[in-house]
Design an enzyme around this catalytic site. Structure first.
Site, PDB file in Angstrom:
ATOM      1  N   ASP A   1      -1.506  -5.155  13.782  1.00  0.00           N
ATOM      2  CA  ASP A   1      -2.239  -4.758  14.981  1.00  0.00           C
ATOM      3  C   ASP A   1      -3.301  -5.815  15.264  1.00  0.00           C
ATOM      4  O   ASP A   1      -3.633  -6.622  14.399  1.00  0.00           O
ATOM      5  CB  ASP A   1      -2.864  -3.366  14.828  1.00  0.00           C
ATOM      6  CG  ASP A   1      -3.766  -3.262  13.612  1.00  0.00           C
ATOM      7  OD1 ASP A   1      -4.985  -3.405  13.775  1.00  0.00           O
ATOM      8  OD2 ASP A   1      -3.247  -3.027  12.502  1.00  0.00           O
TER       9      ASP A   1
ATOM     10  N   ARG B   1       5.969  -1.051  10.233  1.00  0.00           N
ATOM     11  CA  ARG B   1       5.111  -1.488   9.126  1.00  0.00           C
ATOM     12  C   ARG B   1       5.749  -1.157   7.791  1.00  0.00           C
ATOM     13  O   ARG B   1       5.618  -1.902   6.824  1.00  0.00           O
ATOM     14  CB  ARG B   1       3.737  -0.814   9.236  1.00  0.00           C
ATOM     15  CG  ARG B   1       2.868  -1.356  10.348  1.00  0.00           C
ATOM     16  CD  ARG B   1       1.424  -0.925  10.195  1.00  0.00           C
ATOM     17  NE  ARG B   1       1.265   0.509  10.295  1.00  0.00           N
ATOM     18  CZ  ARG B   1       1.088   1.157  11.443  1.00  0.00           C
ATOM     19  NH1 ARG B   1       1.080   0.492  12.588  1.00  0.00           N
ATOM     20  NH2 ARG B   1       0.931   2.465  11.457  1.00  0.00           N
TER      21      ARG B   1
ATOM     22  N   ARG C   1       7.197   1.831   1.103  1.00  0.00           N
ATOM     23  CA  ARG C   1       7.537   0.419   1.238  1.00  0.00           C
ATOM     24  C   ARG C   1       7.970  -0.147  -0.114  1.00  0.00           C
ATOM     25  O   ARG C   1       8.854  -1.000  -0.182  1.00  0.00           O
ATOM     26  CB  ARG C   1       6.358  -0.368   1.807  1.00  0.00           C
ATOM     27  CG  ARG C   1       6.736  -1.796   2.217  1.00  0.00           C
ATOM     28  CD  ARG C   1       5.540  -2.559   2.766  1.00  0.00           C
ATOM     29  NE  ARG C   1       5.074  -1.980   4.011  1.00  0.00           N
ATOM     30  CZ  ARG C   1       3.914  -2.280   4.578  1.00  0.00           C
ATOM     31  NH1 ARG C   1       3.095  -3.137   3.980  1.00  0.00           N
ATOM     32  NH2 ARG C   1       3.551  -1.727   5.711  1.00  0.00           N
TER      33      ARG C   1
ATOM     34  N   ARG D   1       2.037  11.419  -8.539  1.00  0.00           N
ATOM     35  CA  ARG D   1       1.462  11.582  -7.203  1.00  0.00           C
ATOM     36  C   ARG D   1       2.279  10.853  -6.132  1.00  0.00           C
ATOM     37  O   ARG D   1       1.762  10.454  -5.090  1.00  0.00           O
ATOM     38  CB  ARG D   1       0.005  11.118  -7.163  1.00  0.00           C
ATOM     39  CG  ARG D   1      -0.894  11.857  -8.145  1.00  0.00           C
ATOM     40  CD  ARG D   1      -2.353  11.564  -7.916  1.00  0.00           C
ATOM     41  NE  ARG D   1      -3.190  12.251  -8.892  1.00  0.00           N
ATOM     42  CZ  ARG D   1      -4.486  12.437  -8.766  1.00  0.00           C
ATOM     43  NH1 ARG D   1      -5.125  11.999  -7.692  1.00  0.00           N
ATOM     44  NH2 ARG D   1      -5.181  13.069  -9.697  1.00  0.00           N
TER      45      ARG D   1
ATOM     46  N   SER E   1      -0.350  -5.001   5.525  1.00  0.00           N
ATOM     47  CA  SER E   1      -0.632  -5.229   6.940  1.00  0.00           C
ATOM     48  C   SER E   1      -2.083  -5.670   7.136  1.00  0.00           C
ATOM     49  O   SER E   1      -2.932  -5.478   6.270  1.00  0.00           O
ATOM     50  CB  SER E   1      -0.343  -3.961   7.742  1.00  0.00           C
ATOM     51  OG  SER E   1      -1.065  -2.860   7.221  1.00  0.00           O
TER      52      SER E   1
ATOM     53  N   ARG F   1      -0.123  -8.704  -3.535  1.00  0.00           N
ATOM     54  CA  ARG F   1      -0.202  -7.638  -2.536  1.00  0.00           C
ATOM     55  C   ARG F   1       0.560  -8.051  -1.289  1.00  0.00           C
ATOM     56  O   ARG F   1       0.404  -9.177  -0.788  1.00  0.00           O
ATOM     57  CB  ARG F   1      -1.653  -7.328  -2.185  1.00  0.00           C
ATOM     58  CG  ARG F   1      -1.810  -6.573  -0.857  1.00  0.00           C
ATOM     59  CD  ARG F   1      -3.130  -5.877  -0.709  1.00  0.00           C
ATOM     60  NE  ARG F   1      -3.512  -5.669   0.680  1.00  0.00           N
ATOM     61  CZ  ARG F   1      -2.918  -4.830   1.531  1.00  0.00           C
ATOM     62  NH1 ARG F   1      -1.875  -4.114   1.140  1.00  0.00           N
ATOM     63  NH2 ARG F   1      -3.339  -4.719   2.783  1.00  0.00           N
TER      64      ARG F   1
ATOM     65  N   GLY G   1       0.813  -1.211   0.000  1.00  0.00           N
ATOM     66  CA  GLY G   1       0.000   0.000   0.000  1.00  0.00           C
ATOM     67  C   GLY G   1       0.842   1.255   0.000  1.00  0.00           C
ATOM     68  O   GLY G   1       0.580   2.207  -0.741  1.00  0.00           O
TER      69      GLY G   1
END
Length: 232
Positions: free
Chosen positions: A204, A217, A24, A43, A90, A87, A20
């Site tokens: 989490d 993360r 990362r 962007r 988290s 994908r 995401g």
């Protein structure tokens, strides 16, 4: 190029690993890929192509939520010829036996989003991983001595969901955890006939209140990343 990806034809490998967070994606490119080069930056949704163990692979961020996931996925598939999306991200655990930092292979995903229903005349079709990728991930995890859990997840539209019944319902139905993108990816993959898989790390816990830091993360889920690259 498209309105959202300023790459040229051929800049992306057939397989794209998608976290995401675009930072990362940058981390994966810099620490795992050889000869990685930036191929898109519109962007600041960064994308890179390089190689891993001699095979071409790309990595690109997809943003947060199903709309962002399917926007970038749609363009990668239809404008850049991508055939496989993995994908990495988290997950918030919704089962007591699921522990912090566990690695989850999402075999199927439910959702409260209407996105997939709009693909299928209003019907809520099942959304699942591509079995060859799921099987390969399971086999690679065993070969690496990595303990993983395989099961169903749920992709919610709202991170701060006011529905107090949601988490108890997910726990009751055996859902391993909740994210915001997997169901969108799997629905997109089924629509266009590509392969897709989500490999997720528990960041989490929705039942215990435990959580990892944003920095962890972003940077430290290396087991998940190594497994995704082995599958790719």
């Amino acid at each position: 190029m498209t309105a959202h990806i300023n790459a040229a034809k051929g800049d992306f490998a057939k397989t794209v690993i998608m976290p995401g967070d675009p930072l990362r994606a940058k981390y994966i490119a810099e620490h795992f890929l050889e000869d990685a080069r930036e191929v898109t930056s519109v962007r600041n949704m960064l994308g890179y192509t390089g190689s891993w163990q001699g095979k071409p692979v790309s990595v690109m961020g997809h943003g947060m939520g199903i709309p962002s996931m399917v926007l970038y996925g749609h363009e990668l598939i239809n404008d850049f010829g991508v055939e496989r999306i993995i994908r990495v991200g988290s997950l918030g655990a919704t089962q007591r036996q699921v522990q912090m930092r566990d690695v989850i292979l999402a075999q199927a995903a439910g959702t409260d989003s209407v996105t997939n229903a709009k693909r299928s005349a209003g019907y809520h079709m099942p959304t699942s991983a591509s079995f060859p990728l799921l099987l390969k991930a399971w086999e690679q995890a065993k070969a690496q001595g990595l303990s993983v859990r395989v099961g169903n997840v749920f992709s919610g539209d709202l991170y701060y969901d006011p529905d107090e019944d949601l988490i108890p319902a997910l726990e009751r139905f055996g859902i391993l955890g909740i994210d915001m993108e997997v169901a969108g990816l799997y629905g997109l993959a089924q629509q266009f006939g590509i392969e897709a898989l989500a490999i997720l790390t528990v960041s989490d816990h929705c039942l215990t209140g435990e959580e990892t830091s944003a920095e962890e993360r972003q940077l430290s889920f290396n087991q998940m990343i190594s497994l995704a690259l082995a599958v790719a």
